[in-house]
Every structure is written in structure tokens, then in C-alpha cells.
Design an enzyme around this catalytic site. Structure first.
Site, mmCIF file in Angstrom:
data_model
loop_
_atom_site.group_PDB
_atom_site.id
_atom_site.type_symbol
_atom_site.label_atom_id
_atom_site.label_comp_id
_atom_site.label_asym_id
_atom_site.label_seq_id
_atom_site.Cartn_x
_atom_site.Cartn_y
_atom_site.Cartn_z
ATOM 1 N N CYS A 1 0.881 -1.171 0.000
ATOM 2 C CA CYS A 1 0.000 0.000 0.000
ATOM 3 C C CYS A 1 0.915 1.216 0.000
ATOM 4 O O CYS A 1 1.556 1.503 1.009
ATOM 5 C CB CYS A 1 -0.916 0.003 1.225
ATOM 6 S SG CYS A 1 -1.930 1.499 1.353
ATOM 7 N N CYS B 1 -0.845 4.345 2.315
ATOM 8 C CA CYS B 1 -0.924 4.267 3.788
ATOM 9 C C CYS B 1 -0.409 2.882 4.157
ATOM 10 O O CYS B 1 0.754 2.602 3.906
ATOM 11 C CB CYS B 1 -2.314 4.615 4.319
ATOM 12 S SG CYS B 1 -3.704 3.856 3.471
ATOM 13 N N SER B 2 -1.236 2.047 4.727
ATOM 14 C CA SER B 2 -0.748 0.716 5.100
ATOM 15 C C SER B 2 -1.864 -0.310 5.040
ATOM 16 O O SER B 2 -1.960 -1.183 5.896
ATOM 17 C CB SER B 2 -0.155 0.751 6.508
ATOM 18 O OG SER B 2 0.792 1.775 6.628
ATOM 19 N N CYS B 3 -2.714 -0.219 4.012
ATOM 20 C CA CYS B 3 -3.854 -1.123 3.912
ATOM 21 C C CYS B 3 -3.386 -2.575 3.844
ATOM 22 O O CYS B 3 -2.417 -2.894 3.155
ATOM 23 C CB CYS B 3 -4.690 -0.765 2.689
ATOM 24 S SG CYS B 3 -5.393 0.890 2.841
#
Lengths: 232, 199
Positions: free
Chosen positions: B102, B105-107
Site C-alpha cells: 500500500c 498508507c498501510s492497507c
């Protein structure tokens, strides 16, 4: 500063074989507080992300994931009037001087525990119906718009202006460029497009036989040409 | 005290201050924090994804359903929820390798992998994985992919949560689903590492 795809200079990846889910006690509280804020209507997922994106870039890059969460919770809590910043500062100074002092006494809340269990088990899909006709089909060649929207967007810089192929239609979903900027959900059709490494980075620079796929909402895309045999 | 430790103490104090205010507003209880942590420390983690992968290796009809609609197939095993409302599983073959990132962000698919590891959330992986996936996999994860194999990197830019169905290791004929699940690593389901070898 969050839009990192393709940026240089970050160096080696430190990937230990194992690590705990939470590194510190305060991270546990922040993680649960995010859910409490969703429930309390402080933000949705898109505006939560935008709260992180508003961080000062130096701070963003030198703080951890859950500090980013803290920043967004504070941002929304203060800007929507849920949290008095002076009171927050006063209590912060108090707990800094007396870290062992207890939290306020409070009653148990079975309702809040049920909420945690329900969200973890079922979540909440961002799929929403729309009456708008779908503009693209699998096989269409599309160009990602080369635009720099103000505020929150999921239109990453490294794909802007690039040409790719629609490889899947995913349904219609909440549009982050609306929801993340407090303009309602405005559902839009969502497609997965595949972009060749050479198109993204230049044939002389890209690694051979690589591509990236990117999920793009319809307003991010323009048609280049429809696939052969398309019924339009 | 080092600047770094002083900074962490300040963050801890600020979180506690915010927590105290949310408790007084009736938005949060300490039990709620404990329940949330209990779930992600002990109940939800990569062992759930491993169970799905092992079932797919054993049961071709389940595998077909998993590749068609991963959310529904996982729900058959009572696996699903937050950050996995709309999941898509990518099958690794001899011709195509898949890996997930991602960049924005940090999905990450929490219901099948648990909370993301720090490296997945940090700028190094997020910036480099789309630009030089072969180099990242070979140099940083000691997981070289043959030049003849195509690599597709899946950037989790929407609420679709991608994860990887690795190939079944050789030498596992006659193994049970539980035995097979032991071979499935978290990293193999992100696409940055191998499954364990049968031994």
C-alpha cells in the site's frame, strides 16, 4: 508526505522475522480509540487518512504508525470540538509528571464490547450502490488523469498520466475524494487497472516483466481505446 | 534521558490524556482497549489465512470459490471483518508471482493476516516495492523470483484487500489440511516470502 510510491532515498527494509502486534502499551490504547472515534462520529476511514496526510512531513517520516493515528485522532477531536486542546495539554503534562496515575474511574460498558466484537467480525464495507452507468469494461485501455487534487485523494502521484488496462470491475464504492474532504460518500465505480513497469518508470529503467495494479475510481480515468468487440 | 525516550514518554502521556478524556465522554472503556488487544494478539492472525490457503490446496472447488469471491469463501470458515470486507486472493503460478503493498498508507487484510508488521507500514517498503519489486524481493527478503516469471505488484489503493495464494510445496502428498497450514507463512501471503518446505 504519505504518497510514497516510487520515491528514492528511504534505504534498506528492516524486516525482522517476528515482532509483537503492539510495541508499547500506548499503541494498544490508540488502536482501540480509533474504533471509539468511528463510533462517536469523529471521522470515517477516508477523513481519518486525511488527518494523517495533514501531518508535517518531517514528523510523518520520523514517527511510527500509531503516532500517525494519534495525530489524526487529535486533529479531528480538536477541529470538530470534541476535545479542548488546552485541557489535553494540561492532562498530558500531568501524566508526564505522574505516569503511574490512574485513568478516571468508570463503569463497564457491555455495549462497547459488543461494538468491538461486531466491527472486528463483520466490519463495514465501503460498497455503495449508484445509478450511474459504468463507463469502462475489462479490456479497455485507460489513462489515469494527470491531476493534482487539493485535499484527500487516492490518486497516487506515480500513476498520474499513465496508461493501463482495466483488468477487473469491483463494483461501486465510497469515493475518497468526496468522503475524505467532508463532501459526502458520492459512490463511484471502481476498477483495477494494470500498468506495465515500462509505462510507469520508463523502459530503460523498469525491471523486466513487472507491472503494478492500481484500484482507480471512475473519475480518475479517461478512455484511450475500448477493447475490441466492445458493444459500444 | 535520550531524546528518543523522552519523545516516547511524551507520546505515552498524551495518549493517556486523550484516553482519560474519551473515557469521561463515555466513548471508551479500558475493557474496550483490552478486548481489542486480546483479539489481535490471540485470535486474529496469519494462522487464519494459513487455514484458508491449506483448504484451497486440498479442495479444488473451495479454491475456485476463493478465487471467485474471497470474502464469501472466507466467510464459510467464519473468517472476515474489519479491513477485509472486500477481499481478493491472487494465485501464484509458475508464470506469475504476486505481491501486495500500500503506497499511500498501510492497507492490509487484517482478518486473515492480523495487524501489519512494521516494515509493511514504513516508507522503505512502500516506496520501493512498486519501483523495483525484483530487487526488493531478492535483496531485502532473500526471495529471488526467476527472471522468466512475471511479477505483479498490487497497490492497495482502495478498500479492496489483496492477499496471495502461494503454490503448494512439493512432497506434501497425503498431508492433512492442518499439516499443510503449518507450512503457510505470513510473508508468503503478502508475496514477499516462500512457504516452508516439506521436511
Amino acid at each position: 508526505m504519505h504518497d510514497l510510491g516510487g520515491m528514492d532515498g528511504f534505504g534498506a527494509i528492516d524486516a525482522p522475522l517476528t515482532e509483537p502486534p503492539f510495541d508499547a502499551e500506548w499503541e494498544k490504547a490508540i488502536a482501540a480509540m480509533q474504533l471509539a472515534c468511528f463510533r462517536g462520529g469523529w471521522f470515517g476511514i477516508d477523513s481519518f487518512r486525511h488527518g494523517i496526510e495533514l501531518m508535517d512531513p518531517v514528523t510523518y517520516l520520523t514517527t511510527s504508525y500509531y503516532e500517525h493515528w494519534l495525530h489524526s485522532i487529535e486533529h479531528h477531536g480538536i477541529s470538530h470540538g470534541h476535545i479542548d486542546p488546552e485541557e489535553l495539554d494540561r492532562r498530558t503534562q500531568h501524566y508526564l509528571a505522574h505516569p503511574e496515575d490512574p485513568l478516571p474511574e468508570h463503569a463497564a460498558s457491555p455495549e462497547l464490547l459488543e461494538f468491538v466484537d461486531a466491527v472486528v467480525t463483520y466490519g463495514g464495507s465501503a460498497q455503495r450502490p449508484t445509478d450511474t452507468a459504468q463507463r469502462f469494461e475489462v479490456g479497455d485501455v485507460v489513462r489515469v488523469r494527470d491531476a493534482s487534487p487539493q485535499g484527500h485523494t487516492r490518486l497516487a502521484r506515480y500513476v498520474r498520466g499513465k496508461v493501463g488496462t482495466v483488468i477487473a470491475y469491483r463494483g461501486s464504492f465510497v469515493f475518497p475524494d468526496a468522503a475524505g474532504n467532508d463532501r459526502g460518500e458520492d459512490p463511484q465505480h471502481l476498477y483495477t487497472i494494470q500498468i506495465d513497469g515500462g509505462e510507469l518508470w520508463g523502459n530503460e529503467h523498469a525491471e523486466p516483466r513487472t507491472s503494478s495494479t492500481f484500484d482507480a475510481w471512475e473519475p480518475y480515468l479517461d478512455v484511450v481505446h475500448q477493447h475490441e468487440g466492445a458493444p459500444r | 534521558m535520550s531524546i528518543e525516550n523522552r519523545g516516547k514518554k511524551e507520546v505515552a502521556a498524551r495518549v493517556k490524556a486523550l484516553e482519560s478524556m474519551m473515557i469521561e465522554k463515555g466513548l471508551l472503556t479500558t475493557d474496550m482497549v483490552d478486548r481489542f488487544v486480546e483479539i489481535y494478539e490471540n485470535e486474529v492472525g496469519p494462522q487464519l489465512g494459513a487455514k484458508v490457503v491449506a483448504k484451497a490446496w486440498m479442495d479444488p472447488e473451495f479454491k475456485a470459490r476463493l478465487l471467485e469471491d474471497a470474502t464469501a469463501a472466507c466467510r464459510e470458515l467464519e473468517i472476515g471483518g474489519m479491513q477485509g470486507e472486500d477481499m481478493v486472493v491472487l494465485e501464484v503460478t509458475d508464470e506469475v508471482h504476486h505481491a501486495v503493498v500500500c503506497t499511500l498508507c498501510s492497507c492490509y487484510p487484517w482478518p486473515v493476516l492480523g495487524t501489519p508488521p512494521n516494515w509493511y507500514k514504513e516508507p522503505q517498503y512502500r516506496s520501493r516495492m512498486v519501483r523495483e519489486p525484483r530487487k526488493v524481493l531478492a535483496d531485502e527478503f532473500s526471495f529471488p523470483i526467476p527472471d522468466t516469471t512475471e511479477i505483479r505488484v498490487w497497490d492497495s489503493s482502495s478498500e479492496i484487500r489483496y492477499w496471495v495464494l502461494p503454490q503448494r510445496p512439493g512432497g506434501t502428498d497425503g498431508w492433512t489440511e492442518d499439516q499443510l497450514a503449518e507450512l503457510v507463512t505470513r510473508d508468503s501471503m503478502i508475496g514477499v516470502g516462500p512457504t516452508k518446505a516439506a521436511s
